[in-house]
Design an enzyme around this catalytic site. Structure first.
Site, PDB file in Angstrom:
ATOM      1  N   SER A 120      13.582  21.460  64.083  1.00 29.05           N
ATOM      2  CA  SER A 120      12.450  21.596  64.998  1.00 29.05           C
ATOM      3  C   SER A 120      11.446  20.477  64.780  1.00 29.05           C
ATOM      4  O   SER A 120      10.510  20.335  65.546  1.00 29.05           O
ATOM      5  CB  SER A 120      11.777  22.951  64.788  1.00 29.05           C
ATOM      6  OG  SER A 120      11.507  23.146  63.417  1.00 29.05           O
ATOM      7  N   HIS A 141      18.017  21.097  69.892  1.00 28.26           N
ATOM      8  CA  HIS A 141      16.989  22.044  69.441  1.00 28.26           C
ATOM      9  C   HIS A 141      17.015  23.277  70.348  1.00 28.26           C
ATOM     10  O   HIS A 141      16.514  23.256  71.469  1.00 28.26           O
ATOM     11  CB  HIS A 141      15.619  21.341  69.477  1.00 28.26           C
ATOM     12  CG  HIS A 141      14.499  22.156  68.934  1.00 28.26           C
ATOM     13  ND1 HIS A 141      13.189  21.938  69.272  1.00 28.26           N
ATOM     14  CD2 HIS A 141      14.493  23.190  68.059  1.00 28.26           C
ATOM     15  CE1 HIS A 141      12.422  22.802  68.636  1.00 28.26           C
ATOM     16  NE2 HIS A 141      13.187  23.579  67.910  1.00 28.26           N
ATOM     17  N   GLU A 153      16.427  21.443  73.806  1.00 27.62           N
ATOM     18  CA  GLU A 153      15.725  20.161  73.765  1.00 27.62           C
ATOM     19  C   GLU A 153      16.690  19.175  73.094  1.00 27.62           C
ATOM     20  O   GLU A 153      17.032  19.342  71.922  1.00 27.62           O
ATOM     21  CB  GLU A 153      14.440  20.338  72.934  1.00 27.62           C
ATOM     22  CG  GLU A 153      13.470  19.190  73.036  1.00 27.62           C
ATOM     23  CD  GLU A 153      12.187  19.442  72.214  1.00 27.62           C
ATOM     24  OE1 GLU A 153      12.228  20.148  71.188  1.00 27.62           O
ATOM     25  OE2 GLU A 153      11.140  18.885  72.603  1.00 27.62           O
ATOM     26  N   ASN A 191       7.431  21.284  70.262  1.00 23.90           N
ATOM     27  CA  ASN A 191       6.427  21.600  69.244  1.00 23.90           C
ATOM     28  C   ASN A 191       5.184  20.724  69.318  1.00 23.90           C
ATOM     29  O   ASN A 191       4.114  21.112  68.839  1.00 23.90           O
ATOM     30  CB  ASN A 191       7.059  21.545  67.851  1.00 23.90           C
ATOM     31  CG  ASN A 191       7.900  22.785  67.615  1.00 23.90           C
ATOM     32  OD1 ASN A 191       7.507  23.878  68.003  1.00 23.90           O
ATOM     33  ND2 ASN A 191       9.075  22.619  67.021  1.00 23.90           N
TER      34      ASN A 191
HETATM   35  N1  CAA Z   1      20.192  38.335  71.291  1.00 17.26           N
HETATM   36  C1  CAA Z   1      20.476  38.731  72.536  1.00 17.26           C
HETATM   37  N2  CAA Z   1      19.564  39.269  73.372  1.00 17.26           N
HETATM   38  C2  CAA Z   1      18.309  39.421  72.893  1.00 17.26           C
HETATM   39  C3  CAA Z   1      17.932  39.045  71.598  1.00 17.26           C
HETATM   40  C4  CAA Z   1      18.937  38.467  70.785  1.00 17.26           C
HETATM   41  N3  CAA Z   1      18.670  38.044  69.543  1.00 17.26           N
HETATM   42  N4  CAA Z   1      16.613  39.326  71.432  1.00 17.26           N
HETATM   43  C5  CAA Z   1      16.179  39.858  72.591  1.00 17.26           C
HETATM   44  N5  CAA Z   1      17.192  39.911  73.467  1.00 17.26           N
HETATM   45  C6  CAA Z   1      17.160  40.364  74.860  1.00 17.26           C
HETATM   46  C7  CAA Z   1      16.937  41.838  74.970  1.00 17.26           C
HETATM   47  O1  CAA Z   1      18.163  42.537  74.880  1.00 17.26           O
HETATM   48  C8  CAA Z   1      16.321  41.971  76.368  1.00 17.26           C
HETATM   49  O2  CAA Z   1      17.319  41.847  77.357  1.00 17.26           O
HETATM   50  P1  CAA Z   1      17.093  42.473  78.853  1.00 17.26           P
HETATM   51  O3  CAA Z   1      15.937  41.751  79.463  1.00 17.26           O
HETATM   52  O4  CAA Z   1      18.398  42.191  79.540  1.00 17.26           O
HETATM   53  O5  CAA Z   1      16.813  43.926  78.627  1.00 17.26           O
HETATM   54  C9  CAA Z   1      15.470  40.694  76.456  1.00 17.26           C
HETATM   55  O6  CAA Z   1      16.012  39.772  75.501  1.00 17.26           O
HETATM   56  C10 CAA Z   1      14.047  41.005  76.124  1.00 17.26           C
HETATM   57  O7  CAA Z   1      14.014  41.589  74.810  1.00 17.26           O
HETATM   58  P2  CAA Z   1      13.164  42.882  74.427  1.00 17.26           P
HETATM   59  O8  CAA Z   1      13.098  43.854  75.565  1.00 17.26           O
HETATM   60  O9  CAA Z   1      13.667  43.353  73.103  1.00 17.26           O
HETATM   61  O10 CAA Z   1      11.713  42.344  74.114  1.00 17.26           O
HETATM   62  P3  CAA Z   1      10.705  41.522  74.984  1.00 17.26           P
HETATM   63  O11 CAA Z   1      10.780  41.806  76.443  1.00 17.26           O
HETATM   64  O12 CAA Z   1       9.428  41.742  74.281  1.00 17.26           O
HETATM   65  O13 CAA Z   1      11.180  40.005  74.788  1.00 17.26           O
HETATM   66  C11 CAA Z   1      11.351  37.940  73.658  1.00 17.26           C
HETATM   67  C12 CAA Z   1      11.362  39.454  73.542  1.00 17.26           C
HETATM   68  C13 CAA Z   1      12.574  37.458  74.437  1.00 17.26           C
HETATM   69  C14 CAA Z   1      11.390  37.397  72.240  1.00 17.26           C
HETATM   70  C15 CAA Z   1      10.045  37.515  74.434  1.00 17.26           C
HETATM   71  O14 CAA Z   1       8.921  38.109  73.854  1.00 17.26           O
HETATM   72  C16 CAA Z   1       9.830  36.018  74.473  1.00 17.26           C
HETATM   73  O15 CAA Z   1      10.412  35.311  75.281  1.00 17.26           O
HETATM   74  N6  CAA Z   1       8.975  35.512  73.558  1.00 17.26           N
HETATM   75  C17 CAA Z   1       8.705  34.093  73.419  1.00 17.26           C
HETATM   76  C18 CAA Z   1       9.797  33.476  72.613  1.00 17.26           C
HETATM   77  C19 CAA Z   1       9.576  32.016  72.372  1.00 17.26           C
HETATM   78  O16 CAA Z   1       8.577  31.422  72.769  1.00 17.26           O
HETATM   79  N7  CAA Z   1      10.528  31.423  71.704  1.00 17.26           N
HETATM   80  C20 CAA Z   1      10.431  30.034  71.304  1.00 17.26           C
HETATM   81  C21 CAA Z   1       9.865  29.975  69.942  1.00 17.26           C
HETATM   82  S1  CAA Z   1       9.696  28.312  69.396  1.00 17.26           S
HETATM   83  C22 CAA Z   1      11.202  27.951  68.790  1.00 17.26           C
HETATM   84  O17 CAA Z   1      12.119  28.722  68.735  1.00 17.26           O
HETATM   85  C23 CAA Z   1      11.404  26.573  68.332  1.00 17.26           C
HETATM   86  C24 CAA Z   1      10.622  26.015  67.247  1.00 17.26           C
HETATM   87  O18 CAA Z   1      10.922  24.883  66.921  1.00 17.26           O
HETATM   88  C25 CAA Z   1       9.536  26.692  66.516  1.00 17.26           C
END
Ligand code: CAA
Length: 299
Positions: A120, A141, A153, A191
């Site tokens: 990242s 990424h 990315e 990031n």
């Molecule tokens: N595998 C498969 N499916 C998953 C999963 C996983 N690990 N985690 C969640 N899901 C699915 C759920 O089954 C659900 O599916 P449906 O919509 O079909 O029902 C969907 O994703 C939503 O999950 P939840 O209902 O459990 O929870 P939510 O609606 O609160 O969503 C979330 C959770 C997807 C994490 C959402 O909150 C989100 O998009 N958050 C932001 C995430 C983000 O910004 N990620 C980037 C972080 S930065 C990074 O990764 C890089 C870095 O360099 C730091």
């Protein structure tokens, strides 16, 4: 060159998510980690995630069985990369560990093999410099949770060839993702933009402008972010956020990237977010519910 055999190094959250996606799309994947128990846990996580998709009728049981059959596990890196066309490294975000892994991957993988890193924040150009094939080294990424987030990315190091970049872009599309090509500068794009927002949210808390719940609610309901920036920081890991900010601070030389003193204190105190059970919020094992840490509640 066709990419058929993929190796993923690292069986943590990012590693197992990447393995799941490749296996679902029909690739033979070797998942490699130095820890056997970590590999077993990762297989369990992938199975649970796939079963959940069956329950929601997104995929069939046949797809699950085929995906699981596509995954092999291996603890020895040289064996894991021996037949690979593409290796995606998703090990610990530590520069010395990554450089060591890339040296070994370069020695053990076939000459045609593309070496990608899911880093990242660590420079792809630096990683490539320890190999004899810098033109075949690239950043892929993925975002957490990998099976859900659409973005890859794709980071071009200084020496990455056009051909390798094209192959990785098209491979990412095969996985149902949207790849975006960016150049190799600290923080890349994701990031570079995300971390200053998270840092500013922490400053907003630190200087008493508003509380944890208020800051996250403003961003969730006002800007339609799926999570507020403080909940997202906990989700990513506060140590990871701090380390990315430090790399940007050092590499771009501007004080605006320096981590907020509150973030530094929390990391020092071991309050690393969701994985530690506490950050801005407190988390209970096996529960989706979380509440603001008492540290940040008005007394
Ligand atoms: N595998 C498969 N499916 C998953 C999963 C996983 N690990 N985690 C969640 N899901 C699915 C759920 O089954 C659900 O599916 P449906 O919509 O079909 O029902 C969907 O994703 C939503 O999950 P939840 O209902 O459990 O929870 P939510 O609606 O609160 O969503 C979330 C959770 C997807 C994490 C959402 O909150 C989100 O998009 N958050 C932001 C995430 C983000 O910004 N990620 C980037 C972080 S930065 C990074 O990764 C890089 C870095 O360099 C730091």
């Amino acid at each position: 060159m066709n990419i058929n055999n993929v190796t993923v190094i690292g069986a943590g959250t990012m590693g197992n998510g990447i393995v799941q996606v490749f296996a679902m799309y029909g690739f033979k994947v070797v998942m490699c980690d130095i820890s056997g128990p970590a590999l077993e846990r990762a297989l369990g996580t992938i199975q649970v995630n796939l079963d959940r998709m069956v329950k929601k009728e997104t995929i069939t049981v046949d797809v699950v069985n085929q995906a699981m059959a596509n995954i092999q596990i291996e603890t020895e890196l040289s064996k894991a990369v021996k037949n690979a066309d593409l290796v995606v490294e998703a090990a610990t975000e530590n520069v010395n560990i990554k450089l060591d892994i890339f040296r070994k991957m370069d020695e053990g993988a076939p000459e045609h093999c593309i070496l990608a890193s899911n880093t990242s924040s660590i420079s792809i150009t630096q990683i490539a410099s320890v190999t004899k094939r810098p033109e075949k080294v690239i950043g892929m990424h993925f975002m957490n949770p990998v099976p859900v987030m659409k973005l890859v990315e794709v980071i071009r190091g200084y020496a990455t060839s056009d051909e390798v970049c094209k192959q990785v872009m098209s491979m990412s599309e095969t996985l149902g993702k949207t790849p975006v090509e960016v150049n190799d500068y600290p923080g890349f794009v994701a990031n570079r933009i995300l971390m200053p927002m998270i840092n500013e949210a922490i400053y907003t808390l630190y200087t008493g402008v508003a509380g944890v719940h208020e800051i996250d609610t403003v961003m969730r309901l006002g800007m339609a972010h799926p999570m507020g920036p403080l909940a997202l920081a906990d989700f990513i890991g506060l140590d990871v956020c701090m380390s990315i900010l430090q790399i940007m601070h050092q590499g771009l030389g501007e004080s605006k990237y320096a981590p907020c003193p509150l973030l530094v204190n929390m990391v020092t105190a071991g309050k690393l977010g969701r994985k530690a059970g506490e950050g801005f919020y407190v988390y209970e094992a096996n529960s989706k519910e979380f509440k603001v840490s008492t540290k940040f509640l008005k007394k």
